[in-house]
Design an enzyme around this catalytic site. Structure first.
Site, PDB file in Angstrom:
ATOM      1  N   HIS A 228       0.840  -1.216  -0.038  1.00  0.00           N
ATOM      2  CA  HIS A 228      -0.056  -0.048   0.071  1.00  0.00           C
ATOM      3  C   HIS A 228       0.797   1.309   0.111  1.00  0.00           C
ATOM      4  O   HIS A 228       0.444   2.079  -0.756  1.00  0.00           O
ATOM      5  CB  HIS A 228      -0.991   0.213   1.198  1.00  0.00           C
ATOM      6  N   HIS A 243       3.153   6.273  -2.155  1.00  0.00           N
ATOM      7  CA  HIS A 243       3.744   7.366  -1.609  1.00  0.00           C
ATOM      8  C   HIS A 243       5.441   7.258  -1.745  1.00  0.00           C
ATOM      9  O   HIS A 243       5.876   7.769  -1.146  1.00  0.00           O
ATOM     10  CB  HIS A 243       3.480   7.492  -0.022  1.00  0.00           C
ATOM     11  N   LYS A 293      -4.775   9.803  -8.924  1.00  0.00           N
ATOM     12  CA  LYS A 293      -4.528  10.296  -7.515  1.00  0.00           C
ATOM     13  C   LYS A 293      -4.570  11.417  -7.463  1.00  0.00           C
ATOM     14  O   LYS A 293      -3.659  12.380  -7.865  1.00  0.00           O
ATOM     15  CB  LYS A 293      -3.072   9.658  -7.220  1.00  0.00           C
TER      16      LYS A 293
END
Length: 362
Positions: A228, A243, A293
């Site tokens: 994730h 990220h 995103k």
């Protein structure tokens, strides 16, 4: 035989072993001076010598040596820990030298127009992934996952070995050594037990919180903290997580990323520093294989071990979802909110990332 702890040749024998290998090998050189045969033999001798060198000069385990002022204690706060991790990140890349980014234009997160006609990354030194073991090991993990939530992940034996190797190499770095020391100093616990003092035990904790699979969709074992945060996922037609700058760069080079512009920190005013290619923290908007995103913040240029250490410390030593720090990156300071969401009653990392609240020059 050569790699065994009790049978490995001692380092002081290395010169003798090199000489002996070439002396013995030279006795088999072709008497008729056949060039191809002799070159082939010399190459074989070089291989043997290379094995001997690697065996005799086995790398010693890395030992973190800190000045007394930086040794973590029960009173050391997260702000201090984060800044120490930054100082210890010797694998961090230098902007304009190791990589170049083109931030282009600012945009509001609610606006869908593309404000960047070019890619974010214009250059990353390819030697980075060969000369830095943690970068190389990290990269091997990125293709081990299906990005779609709901699709069960299958971990092969090769992938399990890549996971083990990744944990081995990151624990030979300053940030992760400090992370372990800090967790011990703060008497952190995991699963109701104290954090192990032995590194092998701590690696098992890392494996559990980061690499252990769980279900994010309520069915299949389709996710993990590592996937994730660092790889990214697609859930309900939106990009979730994602990220990490290395994953962004690699996907952008494949044509899978459409960078759409940067977003200014939330608390922007006239004193704020300008966003440019030297920034080590960037909030941006992008599309990944056509899925959007709208807002995502990533460190830029930092090593995998820095991020893993920072987020592991937050996960193991705090109970809050938000932890505020001011990170001095050298000439500039970023006010960051470190977000941490736990999963499975605190057993796994659900998500960890930073939000840029302010950015100013010092």
């Amino acid at each position: 035989f050569l790699t065994g702890e009790t049978t490995r040749p001692p380092l002081e024998m290395l010169v003798w072993l090199r000489t002996a290998a070439f002396r013995i090998g030279s006795e088999y050189l072709d008497e008729n001076n056949d060039k191809e045969k002799n070159l082939s033999l010399l190459r074989s001798i070089n291989v043997v010598v290379h094995v001997l060198e690697n065996t005799c000069m086995k790398t010693k385990p890395y030992e973190l040596q800190l000045p007394e002022s930086l040794i973590p204690t029960p009173e050391t706060d997260f702000q201090t820990a984060a800044q120490t991790l930054w100082k210890l990140d010797s694998n961090r890349l230098q902007p304009q030298k190791d990589y170049i980014i083109d931030v282009q234009n600012y945009k509001h997160p609610c606006h869908k127009e593309d404000c960047a006609s070019d890619p974010l990354f214009t250059h990353v030194d390819p030697a980075v992934f060969d000369s830095r073991p943690t970068f190389r090991a990290f990269r091997l993990l990125l293709d081990n996952y299906s990005r779609h939530c709901g699709e069960e992940e299958e971990v092969t034996e090769e992938e399990s070995e890549e996971n083990r190797h990744f944990l081995d190499v990151i624990m030979e770095t300053g940030p992760m050594k400090y992370c372990h020391q800090y967790c011990l100093a703060k008497k952190a616990t995991y699963g109701g037990e104290s954090i192990p003092e032995e590194e092998e035990g701590f690696k098992e904790v890392l494996r559990s919180i980061w690499l252990e699979l769980y279900s994010r969709s309520g069915g299949e074992m389709d996710s993990s903290g590592f996937e994730h945060v660092f790889v990214g996922e697609v859930k309900n037609d939106k990009v979730s997580g994602f990220h990490n700058w290395i994953q962004f760069y690699l996907e952008e080079t494949k044509g899978n990323i459409d960078y759409r512009g940067y977003i200014k920190p939330r608390s922007c005013d006239d004193s704020m520093a300008e966003t440019n290619g030297d920034d080590h923290v960037l909030t941006l908007q992008f599309a990944w294989n056509g899925v959007e995103k709208f807002v995502g913040t990533s460190f830029i240029g930092v090593s995998p071990e820095f991020e893993l250490a920072l987020y592991t410390i937050v996960f193991l030593t705090t109970e809050e979802e938000d932890s505020d720090i001011s990170l001095d990156v050298g000439g500039e300071v970023f006010d960051l909110k470190v977000k941490c969401y736990r999963y499975n009653d605190g057993k796994n990392i659900g998500s960890c990332y930073v939000e840029a609240m302010a950015h100013y020059e010092v």
